[in-house]
Design a protein around this motif. Sequence first.
Motif, PDB file in Angstrom:
ATOM      1  N   SER B 187      70.729  21.905  56.319  1.00 15.34           N
ATOM      2  CA  SER B 187      71.994  22.561  56.633  1.00 15.34           C
ATOM      3  C   SER B 187      72.693  22.991  55.355  1.00 15.34           C
ATOM      4  O   SER B 187      73.324  24.049  55.301  1.00 15.34           O
ATOM      5  CB  SER B 187      72.889  21.668  57.488  1.00 15.34           C
ATOM      6  OG  SER B 187      73.080  20.442  56.859  1.00 15.34           O
ATOM      7  N   ASN B 188      72.550  22.163  54.321  1.00 15.62           N
ATOM      8  CA  ASN B 188      73.093  22.575  53.030  1.00 15.62           C
ATOM      9  C   ASN B 188      72.432  23.853  52.549  1.00 15.62           C
ATOM     10  O   ASN B 188      73.085  24.757  52.018  1.00 15.62           O
ATOM     11  CB  ASN B 188      72.821  21.494  51.993  1.00 15.62           C
ATOM     12  CG  ASN B 188      74.076  20.764  51.641  1.00 15.62           C
ATOM     13  OD1 ASN B 188      75.100  21.390  51.451  1.00 15.62           O
ATOM     14  ND2 ASN B 188      74.002  19.465  51.583  1.00 15.62           N
ATOM     15  N   LEU B 189      71.144  23.935  52.753  1.00 16.27           N
ATOM     16  CA  LEU B 189      70.367  25.086  52.319  1.00 16.27           C
ATOM     17  C   LEU B 189      70.835  26.349  53.035  1.00 16.27           C
ATOM     18  O   LEU B 189      70.947  27.425  52.454  1.00 16.27           O
ATOM     19  CB  LEU B 189      68.899  24.821  52.621  1.00 16.27           C
ATOM     20  CG  LEU B 189      67.881  25.707  51.937  1.00 16.27           C
ATOM     21  CD1 LEU B 189      68.133  25.712  50.455  1.00 16.27           C
ATOM     22  CD2 LEU B 189      66.491  25.195  52.234  1.00 16.27           C
ATOM     23  N   TRP B 190      71.117  26.189  54.309  1.00 14.86           N
ATOM     24  CA  TRP B 190      71.626  27.307  55.111  1.00 14.86           C
ATOM     25  C   TRP B 190      72.934  27.828  54.512  1.00 14.86           C
ATOM     26  O   TRP B 190      73.137  29.035  54.376  1.00 14.86           O
ATOM     27  CB  TRP B 190      71.808  26.841  56.558  1.00 14.86           C
ATOM     28  CG  TRP B 190      72.562  27.774  57.437  1.00 14.86           C
ATOM     29  CD1 TRP B 190      73.805  27.576  57.954  1.00 14.86           C
ATOM     30  CD2 TRP B 190      72.121  29.054  57.921  1.00 14.86           C
ATOM     31  NE1 TRP B 190      74.158  28.647  58.727  1.00 14.86           N
ATOM     32  CE2 TRP B 190      73.151  29.577  58.717  1.00 14.86           C
ATOM     33  CE3 TRP B 190      70.967  29.802  57.737  1.00 14.86           C
ATOM     34  CZ2 TRP B 190      73.062  30.810  59.347  1.00 14.86           C
ATOM     35  CZ3 TRP B 190      70.885  31.044  58.359  1.00 14.86           C
ATOM     36  CH2 TRP B 190      71.915  31.530  59.155  1.00 14.86           C
ATOM     37  N   MET B 191      73.800  26.909  54.106  1.00  8.77           N
ATOM     38  CA  MET B 191      75.076  27.310  53.494  1.00  8.77           C
ATOM     39  C   MET B 191      74.831  28.083  52.188  1.00  8.77           C
ATOM     40  O   MET B 191      75.508  29.056  51.898  1.00  8.77           O
ATOM     41  CB  MET B 191      75.931  26.081  53.176  1.00  8.77           C
ATOM     42  CG  MET B 191      76.288  25.268  54.374  1.00  8.77           C
ATOM     43  SD  MET B 191      77.410  26.182  55.436  1.00  8.77           S
ATOM     44  CE  MET B 191      77.842  24.939  56.611  1.00  8.77           C
ATOM     45  N   VAL B 192      73.865  27.602  51.413  1.00  2.00           N
ATOM     46  CA  VAL B 192      73.573  28.289  50.151  1.00  2.00           C
ATOM     47  C   VAL B 192      73.005  29.671  50.437  1.00  2.00           C
ATOM     48  O   VAL B 192      73.345  30.653  49.774  1.00  2.00           O
ATOM     49  CB  VAL B 192      72.568  27.484  49.301  1.00  2.00           C
ATOM     50  CG1 VAL B 192      72.323  28.180  47.982  1.00  2.00           C
ATOM     51  CG2 VAL B 192      73.081  26.096  49.060  1.00  2.00           C
ATOM     52  N   LEU B 193      72.179  29.746  51.450  1.00  2.63           N
ATOM     53  CA  LEU B 193      71.567  31.022  51.816  1.00  2.63           C
ATOM     54  C   LEU B 193      72.630  32.042  52.197  1.00  2.63           C
ATOM     55  O   LEU B 193      72.581  33.199  51.766  1.00  2.63           O
ATOM     56  CB  LEU B 193      70.591  30.802  52.977  1.00  2.63           C
ATOM     57  CG  LEU B 193      69.830  32.018  53.479  1.00  2.63           C
ATOM     58  CD1 LEU B 193      68.936  32.563  52.387  1.00  2.63           C
ATOM     59  CD2 LEU B 193      68.991  31.668  54.694  1.00  2.63           C
ATOM     60  N   ILE B 194      73.611  31.606  52.972  1.00  3.72           N
ATOM     61  CA  ILE B 194      74.693  32.522  53.359  1.00  3.72           C
ATOM     62  C   ILE B 194      75.351  33.081  52.110  1.00  3.72           C
ATOM     63  O   ILE B 194      75.613  34.273  52.002  1.00  3.72           O
ATOM     64  CB  ILE B 194      75.764  31.785  54.198  1.00  3.72           C
ATOM     65  CG1 ILE B 194      75.178  31.292  55.505  1.00  3.72           C
ATOM     66  CG2 ILE B 194      76.960  32.690  54.459  1.00  3.72           C
ATOM     67  CD1 ILE B 194      76.147  30.444  56.301  1.00  3.72           C
ATOM     68  N   LYS B 195      75.583  32.197  51.152  1.00  3.75           N
ATOM     69  CA  LYS B 195      76.329  32.626  49.978  1.00  3.75           C
ATOM     70  C   LYS B 195      75.483  33.344  48.938  1.00  3.75           C
ATOM     71  O   LYS B 195      76.004  33.816  47.943  1.00  3.75           O
ATOM     72  CB  LYS B 195      77.059  31.435  49.372  1.00  3.75           C
ATOM     73  CG  LYS B 195      78.436  31.319  49.948  1.00  3.75           C
ATOM     74  CD  LYS B 195      78.907  29.927  49.990  1.00  3.75           C
ATOM     75  CE  LYS B 195      78.377  29.254  51.232  1.00  3.75           C
ATOM     76  NZ  LYS B 195      78.294  27.828  51.094  1.00  3.75           N
ATOM     77  N   ALA B 196      74.184  33.413  49.190  1.00  3.70           N
ATOM     78  CA  ALA B 196      73.333  34.176  48.267  1.00  3.70           C
ATOM     79  C   ALA B 196      73.255  35.634  48.684  1.00  3.70           C
ATOM     80  O   ALA B 196      72.761  36.459  47.937  1.00  3.70           O
ATOM     81  CB  ALA B 196      71.941  33.575  48.215  1.00  3.70           C
TER      82      ALA B 196
END
Lengths: 268, 277, 241
Positions: B187-196
């Motif tokens: 889920s953390n990764l998903w958040m980073v993906l959004i912000k990339a």
Amino acid sequence: MSCWETIADYSLRSIGIGERLLPRENFTLCQQVVLIGSGMIWNIYFGVIALVSGFFLATAVALGKATANPLLRKPSEWFIFVFRGSPLFIQFFFAYFAFLSLKSVSPIFDPFTAAWLGAAIVLFLNTAAYSGEIFYGALLSIPKGDLDAADAYGFSGWTKFRKITWPTMLRLAWPAYTNEAIFLFHATTLVYLSGFPAWRQKGDALYYASYFADKTFNPFVPYPILAGYFILVTLVIISLFGLMNRRLNRHLPQDVRGRIRLRMNLIR
Amino acid sequence: MACYLTTGKHMAIYWSVGTVLLLLAITAPVALAFGFAGAAAARSRFLPLSLLGRGYVAIVRGVPDIAFFLFFVIALDQFFEWIRHEVKCPDWDQPIRQGNDFVVCAAAKLPQGNSAQWIHETYGFFLAVLTFAIVFGAFAANVLYGAMRAVPRAQLETAEAYGMSQRQCFWRILVPQMWVFALPGLSNLWMVLIKATPLLFLLGVEDIVYWARELGGSKTPRFTDYPHGDWRMWYFLGLLVFYLAFTRVSEVALDRIMKRLTKGQATTGGEAQRKTA
Amino acid sequence: MKKLMIGTAALAMLAGAAWAESHSVVRMGTEGAYAPYNFINDAGEVDGFERDLGDELCKRAELTCEWVTNEWDSIIPNLVSGNYDTIIAGMSITDERDEVIDFTQNYTQPDPSAFLAPEGAELDMEGGIFAAQSGTIQASYIAEMGATLVEFATPDETIAAVRNGEADAVLADKAFLSPIAEADAELAFAGDDVLIGGGIGMGLRESDGELRAKFDAAIQSMKDDGTLNDLITKWEVGETF
């Protein structure tokens, strides 16, 4: 021009020491490696400053978010939400805008529009928010037994926090925090890409890499060099944090140490 | 005002919101697949495969995504064209690299030189998805690898004792159980993906940040019907709201799943849940 | 020698056949952020001097053209990698660029670069602070001049830097700066214009000689019948031929 001369001329170019003009033609591999390496000084500077200062704020926000008092909890929650919820790209943009308008209020704010201070502040707040969330998560997963035991031993208030809660929180958060540190160093490449202007051609590693990509029109040399430097930095971070992890977990039996490290493999 | 907000350019920015959402929707499962393959490879007993998996994770994780995006898309594009070139034009006698130029036979061009613009754009989008998936796949692999290791050893031993094969152990015991451990990381990764996604413009996809910059920049009356000063502030404010809202929605959804998983666990979080219940 | 020539001729024919196949559509790469040369108009399409020019050139050379935009920083790598066939993006012909790609003949006169500064400002060429877009010939010029260079990623930001006092002046193509100087009463040209680089030309891959010849001929014909001059006057991009 030998490679040693290049090192003498350009290894500190990013902080303004050495040859004033960047190489203009006949680019050698040596020049590219040296100048991009010189730019790494800034990446490391931003990363270290933000990480060290951010650590303290992160602890504070994590505790703030975990308290019952809404006066402390709400601001902490919002701080974490805003900085974690928006792209760093946009944070840099707004920070630069804000610092520019502050500049017209008072000359005290002059240095803020320069990357060395302005960007460091943005990165500091950003990493504080991300680490704060990691620490908060760790606070919630502290085994209940540990705290009960602390109570039973008569620990309370500050002593309990300093001796029990805080070390356990760090121990649990450490693997995720390692990842955050890696990400933070990677994020420092955004500073000159879109956030702050480069003065006198003093920039970070990405700035010089794109300078060379721009002059040689060949992206396949400078960017892999940049990537190589960052892999080195990442390895250093992993080993330094690994040493720290060993220290934090020194009271645990051998096989459990590894287990915890991998189980908590969160990334930001 | 209504006219201003419905110019062709504004339509482009609304359209790009869809592009970004679509990219996220496609990238997430593809990256997960890459991650799963990477983690499974890293666990493999077959040494070269294991080294390949570990190498992929270590190298891609070590490099800032920006640096990766800046040269990787061109490399990927050239790599595909080179393969097609080898397959489709075996009797081509000219070198592929003529000086600085990268030249492949016309049949190997991707997409074909005379195809419509939308095909070019779709191809660019596909390359962007692939690049994102490779980068985030490495992070996902790291998370999944950790999660696989976190599944209690006893579970696997029991399975082996029941006579399950290696393959059965992996698919029936390990994989179903690892998700619990992987969820926080993913889920953390998903958040980073959004912000990339603001970095998409580096990959040649015209995303919301590109259009916000383009629309917000000051305009002189000579070139537009709607001259204005520097409005980037307002457009970026819009982006900020978009990203915050998107994060909030994701957070709520992920929180629900996480709540279900922490229930009954002997941790501070589980304790707090029990007290409120 | 003869053998070699036959070989070259055969190669040329082969290349010619392949060329006709691959160039039924010519993709024109531009930046879309450098009015009046090229910009995105309200309808979201590429517009400007180079749009008009490019369309006319394609008509004369009997080519079907398509417009694509690309970031300035990677505009040359993407050309040599074959993602589009020409660069028509206000790119000055310089020696270092010419080593990597080929240019057609110039379609504008060498355009002077100018300093845009706050109204009534005196420029200090040695100690001043000058803004420029990174990766442009103007940025290299300031660096060599010895003054303090501040680089921004987009042309817009360089102007903003002068407005808010970060930089004393911005150095950019005069044709790009004039409409801004006209529209904003607080900004004006200062100091002397400087001549950097040759005129602007279309960039093509070095291996694409035939396409280059076609565009070259089309530019020549536009120069000869005066239509190029009309376009230059219409968009105010410097002196006519």
